[in-house]
Design an enzyme around this catalytic site. Sequence first.
Site, PDB file in Angstrom:
ATOM      1  N   SER A 124      13.059  14.911  20.097  1.00 16.79           N
ATOM      2  CA  SER A 124      12.780  13.811  21.084  1.00 16.79           C
ATOM      3  C   SER A 124      12.984  13.553  22.140  1.00 16.79           C
ATOM      4  O   SER A 124      13.958  14.781  23.086  1.00 16.79           O
ATOM      5  CB  SER A 124      13.847  12.265  20.871  1.00 16.79           C
ATOM      6  OG  SER A 124      13.579  11.254  21.349  1.00 16.79           O
ATOM      7  N   TYR A 148      22.913   8.990  18.357  1.00 19.59           N
ATOM      8  CA  TYR A 148      20.608   9.160  18.065  1.00 19.59           C
ATOM      9  C   TYR A 148      20.495  10.599  18.857  1.00 19.59           C
ATOM     10  O   TYR A 148      20.355  11.696  18.351  1.00 19.59           O
ATOM     11  CB  TYR A 148      20.758   7.737  18.196  1.00 19.59           C
ATOM     12  CG  TYR A 148      19.187   8.218  18.030  1.00 19.59           C
ATOM     13  CD1 TYR A 148      18.203   8.947  16.686  1.00 19.59           C
ATOM     14  CD2 TYR A 148      17.738   8.512  19.609  1.00 19.59           C
ATOM     15  CE1 TYR A 148      17.025   9.459  16.731  1.00 19.59           C
ATOM     16  CE2 TYR A 148      17.188   8.723  19.148  1.00 19.59           C
ATOM     17  CZ  TYR A 148      16.453   9.237  18.089  1.00 19.59           C
ATOM     18  OH  TYR A 148      15.162   9.619  17.664  1.00 19.59           O
ATOM     19  N   LYS A 152      19.713  14.933  17.579  1.00 21.83           N
ATOM     20  CA  LYS A 152      18.189  15.609  17.843  1.00 21.83           C
ATOM     21  C   LYS A 152      18.479  16.600  18.582  1.00 21.83           C
ATOM     22  O   LYS A 152      18.481  18.184  18.501  1.00 21.83           O
ATOM     23  CB  LYS A 152      17.501  14.677  18.439  1.00 21.83           C
ATOM     24  CG  LYS A 152      17.212  13.657  18.255  1.00 21.83           C
ATOM     25  CD  LYS A 152      16.082  13.654  16.783  1.00 21.83           C
ATOM     26  CE  LYS A 152      15.408  12.701  16.141  1.00 21.83           C
ATOM     27  NZ  LYS A 152      14.927  13.166  14.729  1.00 21.83           N
TER      28      LYS A 152
HETATM   29  P1  NAD Z   1      10.588   6.059  10.555  1.00 19.63           P
HETATM   30  O1  NAD Z   1      12.141   4.638  10.526  1.00 19.63           O
HETATM   31  O2  NAD Z   1       9.620   4.270  10.727  1.00 19.63           O
HETATM   32  O3  NAD Z   1      10.092   7.113   9.649  1.00 19.63           O
HETATM   33  C1  NAD Z   1      11.793   7.947   9.005  1.00 19.63           C
HETATM   34  C2  NAD Z   1      11.554   7.800   7.661  1.00 19.63           C
HETATM   35  O4  NAD Z   1      12.255   8.457   7.081  1.00 19.63           O
HETATM   36  C3  NAD Z   1      11.556   7.001   7.121  1.00 19.63           C
HETATM   37  O5  NAD Z   1      10.486   6.160   6.247  1.00 19.63           O
HETATM   38  C4  NAD Z   1      12.636   6.503   6.090  1.00 19.63           C
HETATM   39  O6  NAD Z   1      13.221   5.444   4.816  1.00 19.63           O
HETATM   40  C5  NAD Z   1      12.948   7.617   5.682  1.00 19.63           C
HETATM   41  N1  NAD Z   1      14.354   8.394   5.603  1.00 19.63           N
HETATM   42  C6  NAD Z   1      15.606   8.461   6.547  1.00 19.63           C
HETATM   43  N2  NAD Z   1      16.288   8.660   6.644  1.00 19.63           N
HETATM   44  C7  NAD Z   1      15.870   9.388   5.147  1.00 19.63           C
HETATM   45  C8  NAD Z   1      16.729  10.815   4.485  1.00 19.63           C
HETATM   46  N3  NAD Z   1      18.194  10.728   4.353  1.00 19.63           N
HETATM   47  N4  NAD Z   1      15.674  10.963   3.012  1.00 19.63           N
HETATM   48  C9  NAD Z   1      14.851  10.427   2.743  1.00 19.63           C
HETATM   49  N5  NAD Z   1      14.120  10.035   3.360  1.00 19.63           N
HETATM   50  C10 NAD Z   1      15.294   9.010   5.362  1.00 19.63           C
HETATM   51  O7  NAD Z   1      10.709   6.167  11.949  1.00 19.63           O
HETATM   52  P2  NAD Z   1       9.200   7.709  13.055  1.00 19.63           P
HETATM   53  O8  NAD Z   1       9.369   6.509  14.312  1.00 19.63           O
HETATM   54  O9  NAD Z   1       8.253   7.419  12.131  1.00 19.63           O
HETATM   55  O10 NAD Z   1      10.293   7.932  13.053  1.00 19.63           O
HETATM   56  C11 NAD Z   1      10.232  10.112  12.350  1.00 19.63           C
HETATM   57  C12 NAD Z   1      10.992  10.618  13.083  1.00 19.63           C
HETATM   58  O11 NAD Z   1      10.631  10.846  14.386  1.00 19.63           O
HETATM   59  C13 NAD Z   1      12.746  10.535  13.353  1.00 19.63           C
HETATM   60  O12 NAD Z   1      13.589  11.614  13.039  1.00 19.63           O
HETATM   61  C14 NAD Z   1      13.151   9.936  15.012  1.00 19.63           C
HETATM   62  O13 NAD Z   1      14.209  10.220  15.107  1.00 19.63           O
HETATM   63  C15 NAD Z   1      11.722  10.596  15.441  1.00 19.63           C
HETATM   64  N6  NAD Z   1      11.125  10.192  16.654  1.00 19.63           N
HETATM   65  C16 NAD Z   1      10.912   8.720  16.595  1.00 19.63           C
HETATM   66  C17 NAD Z   1      10.910   8.288  17.803  1.00 19.63           C
HETATM   67  C18 NAD Z   1      10.402   7.184  18.045  1.00 19.63           C
HETATM   68  O14 NAD Z   1      10.194   6.047  19.105  1.00 19.63           O
HETATM   69  N7  NAD Z   1       9.225   5.791  16.607  1.00 19.63           N
HETATM   70  C19 NAD Z   1      10.556   8.719  19.081  1.00 19.63           C
HETATM   71  C20 NAD Z   1      11.593  10.014  19.182  1.00 19.63           C
HETATM   72  C21 NAD Z   1      11.714  11.208  17.960  1.00 19.63           C
HETATM   73  C1  UD1 Z   2      13.578   4.359  23.047  1.00 17.00           C
HETATM   74  C2  UD1 Z   2      15.384   5.133  22.689  1.00 17.00           C
HETATM   75  C3  UD1 Z   2      15.191   6.709  22.341  1.00 17.00           C
HETATM   76  C4  UD1 Z   2      14.106   6.831  21.317  1.00 17.00           C
HETATM   77  C5  UD1 Z   2      12.604   5.954  21.104  1.00 17.00           C
HETATM   78  C6  UD1 Z   2      12.573   5.686  20.069  1.00 17.00           C
HETATM   79  C7  UD1 Z   2      16.487   3.917  24.700  1.00 17.00           C
HETATM   80  C8  UD1 Z   2      17.343   3.843  25.584  1.00 17.00           C
HETATM   81  N1  UD1 Z   2      16.340   5.436  23.749  1.00 17.00           N
HETATM   82  O1  UD1 Z   2      13.356   4.890  24.142  1.00 17.00           O
HETATM   83  O2  UD1 Z   2      16.005   7.282  22.373  1.00 17.00           O
HETATM   84  O3  UD1 Z   2      13.544   8.160  21.435  1.00 17.00           O
HETATM   85  O4  UD1 Z   2      13.065   4.381  21.376  1.00 17.00           O
HETATM   86  O5  UD1 Z   2      13.067   5.250  19.045  1.00 17.00           O
HETATM   87  O6  UD1 Z   2      17.310   2.979  23.383  1.00 17.00           O
HETATM   88  N2  UD1 Z   2      11.812  -3.120  27.171  1.00 17.00           N
HETATM   89  C9  UD1 Z   2      12.254  -3.864  27.762  1.00 17.00           C
HETATM   90  N3  UD1 Z   2      11.921  -5.254  26.458  1.00 17.00           N
HETATM   91  C10 UD1 Z   2      12.418  -4.755  25.285  1.00 17.00           C
HETATM   92  C11 UD1 Z   2      12.105  -4.137  24.588  1.00 17.00           C
HETATM   93  C12 UD1 Z   2      11.974  -2.427  25.369  1.00 17.00           C
HETATM   94  O7  UD1 Z   2      11.895  -4.498  28.329  1.00 17.00           O
HETATM   95  O8  UD1 Z   2      12.715  -5.936  23.691  1.00 17.00           O
HETATM   96  C13 UD1 Z   2      11.984  -1.743  27.749  1.00 17.00           C
HETATM   97  C14 UD1 Z   2      12.765  -0.619  28.301  1.00 17.00           C
HETATM   98  O9  UD1 Z   2      13.433  -0.768  28.266  1.00 17.00           O
HETATM   99  C15 UD1 Z   2      12.253   0.429  28.417  1.00 17.00           C
HETATM  100  C16 UD1 Z   2      10.783  -0.202  27.658  1.00 17.00           C
HETATM  101  O10 UD1 Z   2      10.812  -0.825  27.222  1.00 17.00           O
HETATM  102  O11 UD1 Z   2      11.808   0.935  29.230  1.00 17.00           O
HETATM  103  C17 UD1 Z   2      11.027   1.457  27.004  1.00 17.00           C
HETATM  104  O12 UD1 Z   2      11.423   0.670  25.752  1.00 17.00           O
HETATM  105  P1  UD1 Z   2      11.652   1.115  24.295  1.00 17.00           P
HETATM  106  O13 UD1 Z   2      10.686   0.849  23.431  1.00 17.00           O
HETATM  107  O14 UD1 Z   2      13.011   0.535  23.389  1.00 17.00           O
HETATM  108  O15 UD1 Z   2      12.037   2.849  24.023  1.00 17.00           O
HETATM  109  P2  UD1 Z   2      12.636   3.635  25.137  1.00 17.00           P
HETATM  110  O16 UD1 Z   2      13.387   3.476  25.362  1.00 17.00           O
HETATM  111  O17 UD1 Z   2      12.141   4.503  26.040  1.00 17.00           O
END
Ligand code: NAD
Ligand code: UD1
Length: 336
Positions: A124, A148, A152
Amino acid sequence: MTILVTGGAGYIGSHTCVELLNDGYDVVVVDNYYNSVPEVLNRVEKITGKTVKRYECDIRDREGLEKVFEENTIDAVIHFAGLKAVGESTKLPLLYYQNNVYGSVVLFEVMSKFDCKKIVFSSSATVYGNNPIPYKETMPTGDVSNPYGRTKHFIEQILGDLYRSDDQWSISLLRYFNPIGAHESGLIGEDPNGIPNNLMPYISRVAIGKLPQLTVFGGDYDTKDGTCIRDYIHVVDLAKAHLCAVAKILETTGIEAYNIGNGKGYSVLDIIHAFEKASGKKLNYVIGDRREGDLPAYYADAEKANTELNWHAEYDIDKICEDTWNFQTKNPDGIK
Ligand code: NAD
Ligand code: UD1
């Protein structure tokens, strides 16, 4: 070629499974469905017309994982499985270290045992903490404000140590910026349980009438309109980056980190306005207090992924909002 996708039923994992299957890979999914439902994988099959072999298994379950490797010849792993709620991680840090860090260690041990040493890891942009923008892969990482984000950072470090101990490993660390959007079919998309923490699913639920009002977290930042700036990327563009990374790790050894973002910053108000345009709905929002832990602005320098992975983001913010709204209207109660 067979790719094991941990967390493949999740938001990013499911979109990546679609792209892998469309590109001719065989896909094996391991998911414990903690934050997803098996129906998502049925929908992946519907979109692609191909089969997903699936195991309901926790990555901390060593025997379960070994069975997956015994029953399949896995060429590479894409490791999505993990918990991702920043707020929850500050309340339940041990759960995050147990699930994300310990779970990853078990996975890497099982991979070593079966001599599978190729992995793409979901990292991330959060690992950059408070660096100047745009973020570049050469910048220091680890100055992270929550458990969290630290999971990472730690997993990146563990993978670095693993490579230094055995140079047969081939590791790609993908540092995602803000993935949003949905598959154009409207069959899969982001479907969080309960009240969403993240911006786009929150906006989408306000627009469909499931939540009354969006609070914009802070209107007094030193940005063009006072709201935070982020680098939003279409989940399908992000999914395609995994294909580029897989192609790379299959033919090389080493460890590399890549920023996966659009390279453009959009404010919260930009996103609200783009969503209003895509949905034709006026969004009910108020400007509220800042959210603790939010950085004012960050976006990616994605040059390294552009040149070394030959990956480029294709979709703009309007397309992202259209696809999100399409998914939301086709699945008003989420995926059951
Ligand atoms: P998500 O929660 O939709 O998907 C994660 C999946 O992993 C889910 O299906 C969950 O059931 C499964 N899971 C969790 N723990 C597990 C375990 N112990 N064993 C087996 N399965 C397990 O999340 P996502 O948004 O698809 O994110 C995927 C990856 O990307 C995560 O590692 C997340 O931290 C990373 N990531 C996501 C974002 C984002 O904004 N969505 C940003 C940066 C990094
Ligand atoms: C967040 C996490 C980041 C993680 C990512 C994906 C934090 C501080 N960061 O990113 O570590 O990798 O999610 O899970 O939580 N916002 C609003 N109103 C809302 C929700 C969000 O104004 O109800 C704003 C936030 O202040 C931010 C932007 O929207 O500026 C994006 O927010 P969000 O989607 O939660 O992502 P990040 O905070 O960038």
